[in-house]
Design an enzyme around this catalytic site. Sequence first.
Site, PDB file in Angstrom:
ATOM      1  N   ASN A  66       0.931  -1.215   0.061  1.00 36.19           N
ATOM      2  CA  ASN A  66       0.175   0.106  -0.025  1.00 36.19           C
ATOM      3  C   ASN A  66       0.939   1.254  -0.013  1.00 36.19           C
ATOM      4  OD1 ASN A  66      -0.376   2.024   2.435  1.00 36.19           O
ATOM      5  ND2 ASN A  66       0.275   0.116   3.358  1.00 36.19           N
ATOM      6  N   PHE A  69      -1.815   8.267   4.491  1.00 36.07           N
ATOM      7  CA  PHE A  69      -2.531   8.751   5.524  1.00 36.07           C
ATOM      8  C   PHE A  69      -4.066   9.324   4.989  1.00 36.07           C
ATOM      9  CE2 PHE A  69       1.049   9.609   8.751  1.00 36.07           C
ATOM     10  CZ  PHE A  69       1.197   8.274   8.995  1.00 36.07           C
ATOM     11  N   SER A 128       5.378   5.134   8.841  1.00 37.18           N
ATOM     12  CA  SER A 128       4.587   4.974   7.540  1.00 37.18           C
ATOM     13  C   SER A 128       5.641   5.311   6.823  1.00 37.18           C
ATOM     14  CB  SER A 128       3.368   5.476   7.495  1.00 37.18           C
ATOM     15  OG  SER A 128       2.994   5.635   6.143  1.00 37.18           O
ATOM     16  N   ASN A 185       4.907   5.934   3.414  1.00 36.74           N
ATOM     17  CA  ASN A 185       4.098   6.555   2.486  1.00 36.74           C
ATOM     18  C   ASN A 185       3.876   8.106   2.551  1.00 36.74           C
ATOM     19  OD1 ASN A 185       3.773   4.021   1.107  1.00 36.74           O
ATOM     20  ND2 ASN A 185       2.162   3.574   2.699  1.00 36.74           N
ATOM     21  N   THR A 186       4.511   8.730   3.621  1.00 37.93           N
ATOM     22  CA  THR A 186       4.457  10.271   3.885  1.00 37.93           C
ATOM     23  C   THR A 186       6.059  10.521   3.606  1.00 37.93           C
ATOM     24  OG1 THR A 186       2.484  10.303   5.207  1.00 37.93           O
ATOM     25  CG2 THR A 186       3.988  12.252   5.242  1.00 37.93           C
ATOM     26  N   LYS A 227       4.635   3.699  17.319  1.00 37.13           N
ATOM     27  CA  LYS A 227       4.729   2.662  16.467  1.00 37.13           C
ATOM     28  C   LYS A 227       6.130   2.869  15.579  1.00 37.13           C
ATOM     29  CE  LYS A 227       1.862   0.285  12.800  1.00 37.13           C
ATOM     30  NZ  LYS A 227       0.526  -0.082  12.534  1.00 37.13           N
ATOM     31  N   ASN A 252       5.757  -1.466  11.542  1.00 31.53           N
ATOM     32  CA  ASN A 252       4.845  -1.001  10.462  1.00 31.53           C
ATOM     33  C   ASN A 252       5.161  -1.978   9.232  1.00 31.53           C
ATOM     34  OD1 ASN A 252       3.163   0.489   8.706  1.00 31.53           O
ATOM     35  ND2 ASN A 252       3.383   2.137  10.114  1.00 31.53           N
TER      36      ASN A 252
END
Length: 344
Positions: free
Chosen positions: A107, A111, A170, A172-173, A206, A235
């Site tokens: 993925n 967010f 994450s 993805n940021t 996390k 994660n």
Amino acid sequence: MRLFPLVRPLLFSLEAERAHRLTIDLLTHMPGRPARHDPALGVTVAGLDFPSPVGLAAGVDKDAEAPDAFLALGFGFVEVGTLTPLPQAGNPRPRLFRLPEDRAVINRMGFNNGGQEAARARLAHRAGRPGIVGVNVGANKDAADRIADYAAGVRAMAPVASYLTINISSPNTPGLRTLQEAAALDELLAGAIEARGADGPPIFLKVAPDLATADVDAIARVALDRRIDALIVSNTTISRPPLRSAARDEAGGLSGAPLRDLALERLRDFRRATGGALPLVAAGGIASGADAYARIKAGASLVQLYTALIFHGPGLARRIEKDMMALTKTEGHQSIRTAIGSDR
């Protein structure tokens, strides 16, 4: 739940994110009370009495739309989010990819969520209902001050959260994982703790699985110094073990079965680095009672599921609990509590 093998082909015929949205929509119409759990599965972490160590990871119910339905499915706790101060659309679609041959998902959601204000209203509406519901907070992609975003999220969501998770892991940021560096992490946690206040809920952190030994040691030191309440390990990963599925080259975070060994290794690293002084929550590649029990023996007090639900269906939490309880008794433990960290 027994119908899932019949329903799965239909869900898998849909684009992955659309199938996820349909699932959440259905669950919002299936409210219920938390399931009953064997008392021997009860665990106390950060002053909270978890009826079962098997929880739902953040990312499934991003906007806190169906926490009670997930509790009714057999989860001992639910973590909603990741929620940012302002609503944001996330990255362009498609951004969620099933890898069925690998029992994995990639993925790059970014967010996407409706913002903390809307989620706070939903959680306030369920005030007084039983069940532990944690809230995972993050920073907006275009935030001028990401540390301030986390403090704002803690302040906003503390009144409606059983616990709060600071998500800096994450992939993805862009640039988010740099907040795992010691100096930035110390400043971030100091701000979050101040925003939480003396009477606020516990704070969990996390972290990513893609960490070197020096990174693990530095994060553990800051976490212990700041006296946070637990670490969630881990994660999704940006690494790419050999994969068979057609979507294997998509960008984003990889979760599911290929993450299992890496996540377990990182859990052991944090157990060593913290000396058992900080509760650990295991996530990543957990798909069976044996997987979950291995994390418990490696030092986790709690475990979280996400990707395996896509492939095994809504009855997974109950099956894992049943199998964990059997393994606990086979190894001579009276409860799951005495199995925590027993594999040394």
